[in-house]
Design a protein around this motif. Structure first.
Motif, PDB file in Angstrom:
ATOM      1  N   VAL A 132       0.825  -1.213   0.000  1.00  0.00           N
ATOM      2  CA  VAL A 132       0.000   0.000   0.000  1.00  0.00           C
ATOM      3  C   VAL A 132       0.856   1.257   0.000  1.00  0.00           C
ATOM      4  CG1 VAL A 132      -1.655   1.335   1.351  1.00  0.00           C
ATOM      5  CG2 VAL A 132      -1.957  -1.135   1.095  1.00  0.00           C
ATOM      6  N   PHE A 133       1.787   1.334   0.922  1.00  0.00           N
ATOM      7  CA  PHE A 133       2.469   2.606   1.137  1.00  0.00           C
ATOM      8  C   PHE A 133       3.695   2.796   0.245  1.00  0.00           C
ATOM      9  CE2 PHE A 133       0.057   1.949   5.048  1.00  0.00           C
ATOM     10  CZ  PHE A 133      -0.583   3.163   5.144  1.00  0.00           C
ATOM     11  N   GLN A 134       4.294   1.716  -0.235  1.00  0.00           N
ATOM     12  CA  GLN A 134       5.422   1.873  -1.156  1.00  0.00           C
ATOM     13  C   GLN A 134       4.949   1.914  -2.615  1.00  0.00           C
ATOM     14  OE1 GLN A 134       8.792  -0.798  -0.467  1.00  0.00           O
ATOM     15  NE2 GLN A 134       8.305  -0.874   1.707  1.00  0.00           N
ATOM     16  N   LEU A 135       4.109   0.970  -2.996  1.00  0.00           N
ATOM     17  CA  LEU A 135       3.689   0.903  -4.393  1.00  0.00           C
ATOM     18  C   LEU A 135       2.593   1.906  -4.715  1.00  0.00           C
ATOM     19  CD1 LEU A 135       3.685  -2.976  -4.940  1.00  0.00           C
ATOM     20  CD2 LEU A 135       5.517  -1.314  -5.368  1.00  0.00           C
ATOM     21  N   ALA A 136       1.546   1.956  -3.864  1.00  0.00           N
ATOM     22  CA  ALA A 136       0.405   2.823  -4.177  1.00  0.00           C
ATOM     23  C   ALA A 136       0.675   4.289  -3.851  1.00  0.00           C
ATOM     24  CB  ALA A 136      -0.831   2.347  -3.417  1.00  0.00           C
ATOM     25  N   ARG A 137       1.474   4.542  -2.814  1.00  0.00           N
ATOM     26  CA  ARG A 137       1.702   5.935  -2.406  1.00  0.00           C
ATOM     27  C   ARG A 137       3.120   6.413  -2.678  1.00  0.00           C
ATOM     28  NH1 ARG A 137      -2.490   8.127   0.562  1.00  0.00           N
ATOM     29  NH2 ARG A 137      -4.061   6.637   1.318  1.00  0.00           N
ATOM     30  N   PHE A 199     -11.576  -3.508   8.200  1.00  0.00           N
ATOM     31  CA  PHE A 199     -12.392  -2.845   7.176  1.00  0.00           C
ATOM     32  C   PHE A 199     -11.974  -1.377   7.027  1.00  0.00           C
ATOM     33  CE2 PHE A 199     -15.576  -6.250   8.243  1.00  0.00           C
ATOM     34  CZ  PHE A 199     -15.529  -6.868   7.007  1.00  0.00           C
ATOM     35  N   TRP A 200     -11.670  -0.723   8.115  1.00  0.00           N
ATOM     36  CA  TRP A 200     -11.240   0.675   8.093  1.00  0.00           C
ATOM     37  C   TRP A 200      -9.999   0.820   7.224  1.00  0.00           C
ATOM     38  CZ3 TRP A 200     -11.238   4.000  13.165  1.00  0.00           C
ATOM     39  CH2 TRP A 200     -10.775   5.285  12.881  1.00  0.00           C
ATOM     40  N   PHE A 201      -8.984  -0.021   7.497  1.00  0.00           N
ATOM     41  CA  PHE A 201      -7.750   0.061   6.722  1.00  0.00           C
ATOM     42  C   PHE A 201      -7.992  -0.278   5.254  1.00  0.00           C
ATOM     43  CE2 PHE A 201      -4.115  -2.175   4.851  1.00  0.00           C
ATOM     44  CZ  PHE A 201      -3.178  -1.153   4.872  1.00  0.00           C
ATOM     45  N   GLY A 202      -8.758  -1.347   5.011  1.00  0.00           N
ATOM     46  CA  GLY A 202      -8.948  -1.819   3.647  1.00  0.00           C
ATOM     47  C   GLY A 202      -9.571  -0.788   2.722  1.00  0.00           C
ATOM     48  N   PRO A 208      -7.463   8.515  -3.311  1.00  0.00           N
ATOM     49  CA  PRO A 208      -7.056   9.831  -2.799  1.00  0.00           C
ATOM     50  C   PRO A 208      -7.267  10.022  -1.303  1.00  0.00           C
ATOM     51  CG  PRO A 208      -9.229   9.981  -3.761  1.00  0.00           C
ATOM     52  CD  PRO A 208      -8.786   8.565  -3.965  1.00  0.00           C
ATOM     53  N   THR A 209      -7.701   8.986  -0.562  1.00  0.00           N
ATOM     54  CA  THR A 209      -7.857   9.123   0.886  1.00  0.00           C
ATOM     55  C   THR A 209      -6.513   9.453   1.519  1.00  0.00           C
ATOM     56  OG1 THR A 209      -9.624   7.467   0.825  1.00  0.00           O
ATOM     57  CG2 THR A 209      -8.706   8.020   2.979  1.00  0.00           C
ATOM     58  N   HIS A 210      -6.518  10.406   2.448  1.00  0.00           N
ATOM     59  CA  HIS A 210      -5.265  10.814   3.096  1.00  0.00           C
ATOM     60  C   HIS A 210      -4.660   9.640   3.845  1.00  0.00           C
ATOM     61  CE1 HIS A 210      -2.447  13.083   5.639  1.00  0.00           C
ATOM     62  NE2 HIS A 210      -2.583  14.071   4.746  1.00  0.00           N
ATOM     63  N   TRP A 211      -3.327   9.533   3.814  1.00  0.00           N
ATOM     64  CA  TRP A 211      -2.641   8.396   4.412  1.00  0.00           C
ATOM     65  C   TRP A 211      -2.884   8.264   5.911  1.00  0.00           C
ATOM     66  CZ3 TRP A 211       0.641   9.947   8.238  1.00  0.00           C
ATOM     67  CH2 TRP A 211       1.152  11.248   8.174  1.00  0.00           C
ATOM     68  N   VAL A 212      -3.096   9.371   6.601  1.00  0.00           N
ATOM     69  CA  VAL A 212      -3.250   9.294   8.052  1.00  0.00           C
ATOM     70  C   VAL A 212      -4.518   8.532   8.437  1.00  0.00           C
ATOM     71  CG1 VAL A 212      -4.570  11.440   8.406  1.00  0.00           C
ATOM     72  CG2 VAL A 212      -2.994  10.632  10.181  1.00  0.00           C
ATOM     73  N   VAL A 213      -5.533   8.562   7.577  1.00  0.00           N
ATOM     74  CA  VAL A 213      -6.801   7.879   7.883  1.00  0.00           C
ATOM     75  C   VAL A 213      -6.578   6.375   7.981  1.00  0.00           C
ATOM     76  CG1 VAL A 213      -9.165   7.469   7.130  1.00  0.00           C
ATOM     77  CG2 VAL A 213      -8.107   9.710   6.758  1.00  0.00           C
TER      78      VAL A 213
END
Length: 318
Positions: A132-137, A199-202, A208-213
């Protein structure tokens, strides 16, 4: 070492130590890998574990009461035999008993399966979060490790509240009596935090949801994970007493297998299903298992009545 009324805090520290290691590892390992080399991850483990091992060998005293009695008896009798039999037989018994308990105890297997699944999800996250955080962001290896702070904060919060778990246990003991099931009522609601966190994380992980969420979504998961493990470990300890070490060993073996196995298919699952649905699949399994604390709270006494090792424990007390 601790009576039932005081076990929550030491068990919470034990549980958090077990889980904070895996959560802190990607944070530290990310920076080591990016700025030193991947080999330093292994060297750091060797250095720290060697220091801890030396400390344990030199300083940590024996605390197991039956063993202390054995040592005291051996000092006063020159021909005293070890009360539990030869060392070889004891060694084999201690290796075999956890497996026997795991597959024959109606209490131990389903609760161990629940904990193993949650542990597997935690280790699966170590593959999912980089996706999620390396490839998508587009985050770097070192910065992506910081995404585990949400889970870590949830775990720390659970440890801080562990004295309140002692008070809850005392409350339910007064209401229900000194039964092992007094460890479970608060888990009936807390268990739902685990699928909520998944579910929240998924469904907030991708732009475009902010990463902190999505990182905040790790807080309820980490909190629920520690609370569920704390409650179930306490419950198993109360149920099996003299055999609790074997019960917890069986529990640890199964969840370690799940932790290793889940990490193997994490990348394929997230690439084929996508982050929202791959995480939701885990969430659906977590929802199905949330009924276990209620089932054991409601029917635990009946299950204990047909539990061979629990009956043996009661006979030893008598």
């Amino acid at each position: 070492m601790w009576p039932q009324s005081h076990r929550s805090v030491p068990l919470a520290l034990f549980t958090v130590a077990s889980f904070c290691g895996p959560v802190l590892a990607p944070i530290i390992g990310g920076f080591l890998t990016q700025y030193a080399s991947w080999r330093w991850g292994f060297w750091l483990v060797v250095i720290i574990s060697s220091i801890v091992y030396a400390f344990i060998v030199l300083v940590l005293p024996e605390t197991y009461a039956p063993r202390l009695v054995e040592l005291k008896t051996a000092k006063t009798s020159s021909d005293a035999l070890v009360s539990h039999g030869p060392l070889k037989d004891r060694f084999i018994q201690n290796l075999v008993r956890p497996w026997i308990m795991l597959f024959t105890e109606p209490i131990l297997f389903p609760l161990s399966l629940y904990m193993a699944f949650l542990y597997g999800v935690l280790f699966l996250d170590f593959s999912a979060y980089p996706v999620v955080f390396q490839l998508a962001r587009g985050w770097s290896v070192s910065i992506s490790g910081l995404s585990f702070l949400g889970i870590g904060i949830g775990m720390a919060f659970a440890a801080i509240l562990s004295p309140q778990v002692n008070r809850l246990h005392s409350h339910f003991v007064r209401k229900l009596g000194p039964l092992p099931e007094a460890r479970l009522p608060h888990l009936i609601g807390i268990a739902w935090l685990l699928p909520v966190g998944l579910f929240w994380f998924g469904w907030t992980a991708l732009p475009p949801t902010h990463w902190v969420v999505s990182i905040i979504g790790g807080v309820p998961f980490g909190f629920g994970l520690v609370m569920v493990f704390l409650g179930i470990n306490s419950y198993l300890t109360d149920c099996y007493d003299r055999f609790s070490a074997s019960a917890l060993a069986a529990n640890t073996m199964l969840r370690s297998l799940f932790g290793a196995g889940f990490a193997l298919f994490a990348n394929d699952m997230y690439q084929k299903l996508g982050t929202p649905w791959a995480t939701s699949l885990l969430g659906f399994f977590a929802v199905a298992m949330t009924v276990l604390p209620f089932i054991f709270f409601k029917y635990g006494s009946r299950l204990r009545a047909v539990s061979r090792f629990h009956i043996m424990t009661r006979q030893m007390r008598a």
